[in-house]
Design an enzyme around this catalytic site. Sequence first.
Site, short mmCIF file in Angstrom:
data_model
loop_
_atom_site.label_atom_id
_atom_site.label_comp_id
_atom_site.label_asym_id
_atom_site.label_seq_id
_atom_site.Cartn_x
_atom_site.Cartn_y
_atom_site.Cartn_z
N ASP A 55 56.45 32.94 14.85
CA ASP A 55 55.13 32.59 14.36
C ASP A 55 54.90 31.08 14.38
OD1 ASP A 55 54.49 35.24 13.88
OD2 ASP A 55 55.15 35.18 11.78
N TYR A 111 69.03 34.42 12.53
CA TYR A 111 68.08 33.43 12.04
C TYR A 111 68.70 32.69 10.85
CZ TYR A 111 64.02 35.26 14.65
OH TYR A 111 63.15 35.64 15.63
#
Length: 278
Positions: A55, A111
């Site tokens: 994003d 992540y």
Amino acid sequence: MKVALKIGYEGTHFSGSQIQPDKRTVEGELLKALLEIGVITDTETADLSSSGRTDAGVHSVSQVVTFLTDNPRMALPRILNSKLPRDVWAWAYAEVSDDFDPRRHAVRRKYRYVLNADEHDISKMRDAAKLFIGEHNFSNFAKKDKNNPRSTVRKVEKLDIRSQGPVIKIDIVANAYLWNMIRKIVSALTLVGNGTRDIEWIGKMLDPDNYEEGIEPAPAYGLIFLEVQYDPEPEWMIDNYAIKHTNDFYTRESNRFLVISTILEQFVMQPEKGQDLD
């Protein structure tokens, strides 16, 4: 021929990784550079694909992208980096089979989320993190996508939390993720860490058939895509010059932001005694 690249990007000034009309994106900058060098002749036949979508504001050090080209030797990282902006860089190259799909063939993705350590009980956060391990329905930890309904079951292999100086680093490894899943998990962990919620609430959130609650995602700027793994792994050729050049630049940037952070602390004014002006 299909070529794969490992790329990194500092996501602050991007509207995400995936190309979007009239917006600055990572894929958009990459396609412009590939066209300028002559690696591709048009964006449609290049068939650009990536290992995952990030994003707006999210960063990466090892996103994998693939594309078709008749000029693979011009796709080397050090050549491509000469045409890319400073907040995007390539650092590894591989020639892959035409059926290689960087998203579908990924077996796990890692992540990291970085947040301020102030006012968080890391022991409670670690206890809460254990509940996320394994296969769960993460419906309460995902942004709903009515246009693309799909299973919300995912398997988290690892969720480590550690304190490092003034920050907490949260590392998560899973086979795949839902939209905003990581950032919502981080929000839940911080709510437990600051005492707003208890650990039992996490168990309820992981049982969406009997309990439903919305939760705001943590800010995008704290999230970085660290690694994607394949089995078998492509035969990567590492461009050490590209890595050194990028390391030198971001070391200087890191030092600059350290100074700026110290300066910004001077603008945090403490209220003084006296009468307020209306």
